[in-house]
Design a protein around this motif. Sequence first.
Motif, PDB file in Angstrom:
ATOM      1  N   THR A   1       7.782  -5.659  -8.606  1.00 31.71           N
ATOM      2  CA  THR A   1       7.293  -4.593  -9.471  1.00 31.71           C
ATOM      3  C   THR A   1       7.656  -3.253  -8.842  1.00 31.71           C
ATOM      4  OG1 THR A   1       5.505  -5.958 -10.314  1.00 31.71           O
ATOM      5  CG2 THR A   1       5.256  -3.583 -10.568  1.00 31.71           C
ATOM      6  N   ILE A   2       8.317  -2.417  -9.629  1.00 31.85           N
ATOM      7  CA  ILE A   2       8.819  -1.128  -9.157  1.00 31.85           C
ATOM      8  C   ILE A   2       8.039  -0.024  -9.871  1.00 31.85           C
ATOM      9  CG2 ILE A   2      10.848   0.333  -8.978  1.00 31.85           C
ATOM     10  CD1 ILE A   2      12.453  -2.362  -9.500  1.00 31.85           C
ATOM     11  N   PRO A   3       7.328   0.824  -9.121  1.00 29.52           N
ATOM     12  CA  PRO A   3       6.624   1.939  -9.769  1.00 29.52           C
ATOM     13  C   PRO A   3       7.610   2.901 -10.410  1.00 29.52           C
ATOM     14  CG  PRO A   3       6.002   1.722  -7.440  1.00 29.52           C
ATOM     15  CD  PRO A   3       7.142   0.798  -7.678  1.00 29.52           C
ATOM     16  N   ALA A   4       7.219   3.525 -11.493  1.00 27.55           N
ATOM     17  CA  ALA A   4       8.110   4.435 -12.227  1.00 27.55           C
ATOM     18  C   ALA A   4       8.575   5.594 -11.353  1.00 27.55           C
ATOM     19  CB  ALA A   4       7.412   4.954 -13.471  1.00 27.55           C
ATOM     20  N   ASP A   5       7.761   6.035 -10.405  1.00 30.79           N
ATOM     21  CA  ASP A   5       8.176   7.171  -9.584  1.00 30.79           C
ATOM     22  C   ASP A   5       9.253   6.809  -8.559  1.00 30.79           C
ATOM     23  OD1 ASP A   5       6.417   5.713  -8.023  1.00 30.79           O
ATOM     24  OD2 ASP A   5       5.344   7.460  -7.253  1.00 30.79           O
ATOM     25  N   TYR A   6       9.626   5.547  -8.459  1.00 38.44           N
ATOM     26  CA  TYR A   6      10.752   5.114  -7.624  1.00 38.44           C
ATOM     27  C   TYR A   6      12.081   5.258  -8.367  1.00 38.44           C
ATOM     28  CZ  TYR A   6       8.114   2.801  -3.841  1.00 38.44           C
ATOM     29  OH  TYR A   6       7.329   2.528  -2.760  1.00 38.44           O
TER      30      TYR A   6
ATOM     31  N   THR B   1       8.899  -4.463 -13.919  1.00 43.77           N
ATOM     32  CA  THR B   1       8.864  -5.691 -13.124  1.00 43.77           C
ATOM     33  C   THR B   1      10.144  -6.460 -13.370  1.00 43.77           C
ATOM     34  OG1 THR B   1       6.459  -5.781 -13.255  1.00 43.77           O
ATOM     35  CG2 THR B   1       7.594  -7.806 -12.614  1.00 43.77           C
TER      36      THR B   1
ATOM     37  N   ASN C   1       4.860   2.996 -16.789  1.00 44.43           N
ATOM     38  CA  ASN C   1       3.980   2.810 -15.639  1.00 44.43           C
ATOM     39  C   ASN C   1       4.738   2.117 -14.503  1.00 44.43           C
ATOM     40  OD1 ASN C   1       1.558   2.886 -14.196  1.00 44.43           O
ATOM     41  ND2 ASN C   1       1.059   0.803 -14.808  1.00 44.43           N
ATOM     42  N   ASN C   2       5.409   1.014 -14.843  1.00 44.72           N
ATOM     43  CA  ASN C   2       6.222   0.309 -13.853  1.00 44.72           C
ATOM     44  C   ASN C   2       7.204  -0.618 -14.552  1.00 44.72           C
ATOM     45  OD1 ASN C   2       5.019  -2.396 -14.221  1.00 44.72           O
ATOM     46  ND2 ASN C   2       3.214  -1.504 -13.271  1.00 44.72           N
TER      47      ASN C   2
ATOM     48  N   LYS D   1       2.495   3.277 -19.928  1.00 45.90           N
ATOM     49  CA  LYS D   1       1.181   3.821 -19.587  1.00 45.90           C
ATOM     50  C   LYS D   1       0.148   3.505 -20.656  1.00 45.90           C
ATOM     51  CE  LYS D   1       2.885   7.206 -16.416  1.00 45.90           C
ATOM     52  NZ  LYS D   1       3.171   8.585 -16.086  1.00 45.90           N
TER      53      LYS D   1
END
Length: 138
Positions: free
Chosen positions: A19-24, A9, A6-7, A86
Amino acid sequence: MLSKINNITVFFEQGEKLTIPADYIKKFYISNINKNGDEIPYEESGITNKLIANFVMILFNDNTLNQNEFKIFKDNNIYSIAIKFKSSKTITFIITSAISPFLNNMEHNMYQKEYIFNNSKALLISEYRVKNITSLFI
């Protein structure tokens, strides 16, 4: 593995976090390695539900972090990284160099390096010298 995250951190020694979102993230790897680069089993840190890692690699997707956002890595020492899945489970890894009592007087974590390749930004933390760094991020 990224599809299940999900992310991520990142916690810094000064108490800040990002916190870095997974889509980054284009590529992500966290492990314990020996001086030959071979993976070794994780060690428990002695702190509940935390593991120790000595190798971290993150390659960010193009144009996801601007220069100011990426600068936070250059200005801060990373203490630990938490991966939130997730499924809502979280695993936290303490970075080996961050818990070394000999590094308290250092201005910057000597194992933490930041790179920029074209539009992609990358972070690498390893207590060993990594050869052919560029090939890790291709």
